[in-house]
Design a protein around this motif. Structure first.
Motif, PDB file in Angstrom:
ATOM      1  N   ALA A  46      -0.533  10.130  -8.320  1.00 16.19           N
ATOM      2  CA  ALA A  46       0.565   9.858  -9.177  1.00 16.19           C
ATOM      3  C   ALA A  46       1.899   9.541  -8.356  1.00 16.19           C
ATOM      4  N   SER A  47       1.721  10.097  -6.612  1.00 16.09           N
ATOM      5  CA  SER A  47       2.844  10.245  -6.083  1.00 16.09           C
ATOM      6  C   SER A  47       3.183   8.848  -5.507  1.00 16.09           C
ATOM      7  N   GLY A  48       2.261   7.993  -5.948  1.00 20.62           N
ATOM      8  CA  GLY A  48       2.614   7.081  -5.623  1.00 20.62           C
ATOM      9  C   GLY A  48       2.024   6.270  -3.895  1.00 20.62           C
ATOM     10  N   ASN A  49       1.212   6.997  -3.466  1.00 15.81           N
ATOM     11  CA  ASN A  49       0.802   6.291  -2.048  1.00 15.81           C
ATOM     12  C   ASN A  49      -0.265   5.181  -2.041  1.00 15.81           C
ATOM     13  N   LEU A  50       0.023   4.826  -1.222  1.00 17.27           N
ATOM     14  CA  LEU A  50      -1.791   3.299  -1.667  1.00 17.27           C
ATOM     15  C   LEU A  50      -2.286   4.162  -0.977  1.00 17.27           C
ATOM     16  N   ARG A  51      -3.913   3.969  -1.341  1.00 18.28           N
ATOM     17  CA  ARG A  51      -5.137   3.975  -0.324  1.00 18.28           C
ATOM     18  C   ARG A  51      -6.112   3.427  -0.924  1.00 18.28           C
ATOM     19  N   VAL A  52      -5.502   2.132   0.129  1.00 18.52           N
ATOM     20  CA  VAL A  52      -5.974   0.072   0.631  1.00 18.52           C
ATOM     21  C   VAL A  52      -7.549   0.426   1.403  1.00 18.52           C
ATOM     22  N   THR A  53      -7.760   1.910   2.059  1.00 18.02           N
ATOM     23  CA  THR A  53      -9.247   2.182   2.422  1.00 18.02           C
ATOM     24  C   THR A  53     -10.517   2.303   1.136  1.00 18.02           C
ATOM     25  N   SER A  54     -10.199   2.573   0.115  1.00 20.27           N
ATOM     26  CA  SER A  54     -11.166   3.170  -0.716  1.00 20.27           C
ATOM     27  C   SER A  54     -11.519   1.558  -1.044  1.00 20.27           C
ATOM     28  N   LEU A  55     -11.360   0.611  -1.151  1.00 21.25           N
ATOM     29  CA  LEU A  55     -11.835  -0.643  -1.470  1.00 21.25           C
ATOM     30  C   LEU A  55     -12.811  -1.073   0.031  1.00 21.25           C
ATOM     31  N   SER A  56     -14.005  -1.750  -0.766  1.00 21.43           N
ATOM     32  CA  SER A  56     -15.285  -1.896   0.365  1.00 21.43           C
ATOM     33  C   SER A  56     -15.244  -2.990   0.394  1.00 21.43           C
ATOM     34  N   ASP A  57     -15.661  -3.502   1.481  1.00 23.21           N
ATOM     35  CA  ASP A  57     -16.117  -4.468   2.514  1.00 23.21           C
ATOM     36  C   ASP A  57     -16.381  -5.698   1.752  1.00 23.21           C
ATOM     37  N   ALA A  58     -16.978  -5.690   0.381  1.00 26.74           N
ATOM     38  CA  ALA A  58     -17.345  -6.903  -0.479  1.00 26.74           C
ATOM     39  C   ALA A  58     -16.317  -7.170  -1.178  1.00 26.74           C
TER      40      ALA A  58
END
Length: 513
Positions: free
Chosen positions: A34-46
């Motif tokens: 909700a604060s607008g911070n991007l978290r691309v680490t949640s993407l899996s390798d697949a």
């Protein structure tokens, strides 16, 4: 071997499309809080692999027919970025960052939550209008010269569209024009977007259509890298431009339209003035007409854009457009004024020379009196005509013009006896006398002295006068003109003051045999 490989690729693509048509998108990986911070680490390798990406823009508070992941600001599932759309209660900033990020990454965009009622009421004043403004602004701000087309799918759950598709397309294009007001991009809506308005009953049809459109866009690099790049761009974009409400956009368009309309009026009037000036003519009542144009155009602009004066960002744009309009007006009026003054000077000098030429062969005393009268009449006529050209509000007055012209008229009177026209007419008169029949043995020798003197004391040209006297075949002419301090007179003498007294003696000898 090559045929089997191509067949295998086609099977994979068909499988991806079929998977999109089987069911709606399920809840997936949250990419932004909700604060607008991007978290691309949640993407899996697949998941983090090359491929077509569809951006599904949901409408907050409205159930979606395409996904159950409506609580996350931005999430990802099976080739689809799920992003919350804007609301009219938001003021920009973090609320538009996920929209901008999604639109810069996706190959196609699905605008969810548009109802038949929204279309009938119009998108411009709805939450969907604000969402589209954020998407368009991000695309225009990221424009790097080459146009890349993106598909926008606007699904409506109905048996048929409540309004004509052309009307919807026109309204979406007008929102694009509003976003383009503050952009340097030269691309049109048609060059950047393809709009598809679809009445549907099965959600899988829409997802299939969007996936096919997205697959046509070439993807470069991994999804996580693309998201990071797009997120960084979105954060640097103007929050005012991305978070603009439909009211702001409409005000921008209105200011631009009023400026264009008034500019056309100004240019048309100035063009008519220039046409007369180019022909060496004056504009009748120019001073009053110019004052009226200045007042009318700026007053009309102010009154028709007054609603934008209190809107942030639009107010500064309104002032900028007014300044441009005022500059166009002032430069056009000034050019027309200077051109007419130049024409008036040429006409006045030409008429004065023609009048003096009529008396060039008269006795010297008569010539001096006639030239003095001609000078006074020319100066009076010039001042009267210049008075009609004045535009006081722009500082275009006759004071300096009349003073400069007074010096030019005096110089013209002083130099007229040696002018080619005067010499030709005197020569013609001499030939006429010479060609007369003479008696045998008759001869005449006539000597004479012509003395011309000019006194130029200190002053700025406020006093001038001439006097002449003939004695037999001799003549003396004396003039006074207090213009020794006049800048124009000084410039004529190479930057130095003129001599106080200048005397020009001439010896004349007429011989007839």
């Amino acid at each position: 071997m090559m045929m089997e490989r191509r067949w295998y690729q086609h099977v994979l693509l068909l499988s991806a499309v079929l998977m999109a048509t089987i069911s709606t998108v399920a809840a997936g990986s949250a990419l932004m809080d909700a604060s607008g911070n991007l978290r691309v680490t949640s993407l899996s390798d697949a998941t983090d692999s090359d491929g077509a990406v569809v951006a599904l823009i949901t409408s907050p508070g409205t159930p979606s027919a395409f996904t159950t992941a409506t609580d996350d600001v931005l999430s990802y599932e099976s080739g689809t970025l799920i992003c919350q759309g804007a609301t009219l209660a938001e003021s920009g900033g973090s609320s538009t960052t996920p929209l901008a990020t999604s639109s810069l990454v996706a190959g196609s965009i699905v605008l969810d939550g548009v109802s038949a009622g929204d279309l009938e009421a119009g998108l411009r004043d709805s939450r969907h209008g604000r969402t589209l403004l954020a998407i368009f602004s991000a695309k225009l701000a990221d424009d790097e010269g080459e146009a890349t087309k993106q598909t926008i799918v606007l699904p409506v759950k109905a048996e048929e569209l409540p309004v004509a598709e052309a009307k919807i397309a026109s309204e979406v294009a007008s929102l694009f024009s509003a976003a383009a007001q503050g952009s340097s991009s030269s691309h049109s809506f048609g060059a950047l977007y393809e709009l598809k308005v679809v009445a549907y009953s099965d959600p899988s049809e829409i997802l299939s259509l969007a996936t096919e459109a997205a697959s046509a866009k070439e993807s470069k690099g991994s999804l996580s890298a693309a998201l990071t790049t797009a997120y960084n761009k979105a954060k640097t974009l103007s929050e005012v431009g991305l978070g603009a409400t439909p009211l702001v956009a409409e005000s921008l368009v209105n200011v631009g339209n009023v400026h264009s309309k008034q500019s056309r009026t100004v240019r048309a009037t100035i063009a008519s003035w220039k046409a007369r000036v180019a022909r060496g003519l004056l504009v009748d009542g120019f001073g009053k007409e110019a004052e009226s144009l200045l007042e009318r155009v700026l007053k009309t602009y102010d009154s028709e854009t007054i609603a934008a004066a209190g809107i942030p960002f639009v107010a500064s744009y309104r002032r900028e457009m007014r300044s441009k309009l005022q500059t166009l007006l002032e430069l056009g009026v000034q050019e027309a004024f200077e051109g007419q003054i130049e024409n008036l000077e040429k006409t006045t000098l030409k008429r004065m020379n023609a009048q003096m030429l009529k008396t060039v062969n008269e006795p010297a005393e008569t010539v001096m009196d006639a030239n003095a009268a001609t000078l006074r009449n020319a100066a009076f006529a010039f001042e009267a005509a210049a008075d009609d050209l004045e535009v006081p509000s722009l500082g275009l007055t006759k004071t300096k013009v009349v003073r400069d012209m007074s010096g030019k008229l005096n110089d013209a009177v002083m130099s007229f006896p040696d002018s080619p026209a005067a010499k030709i007419k005197r020569t013609a008169s001499v030939k006429k006398v010479v060609n007369k029949e003479k008696k045998p043995g008759q001869g005449i020798v006539d000597l004479g002295l012509d003395l011309v003197a000019v006194l130029r004391p200190d002053g700025f040209g406020s006093l001038q006068g001439f006097a002449g006297y003939n004695l037999g075949g001799n003549s003396i002419t004396f003039g006074v003109h207090n213009d020794a301090d006049d800048p124009q007179t000084i410039s004529q003498f190479g930057g130095v003051r003129p001599p106080l007294l200048r005397v020009q003696p001439k010896i004349r000898m007429d011989v007839e045999l």
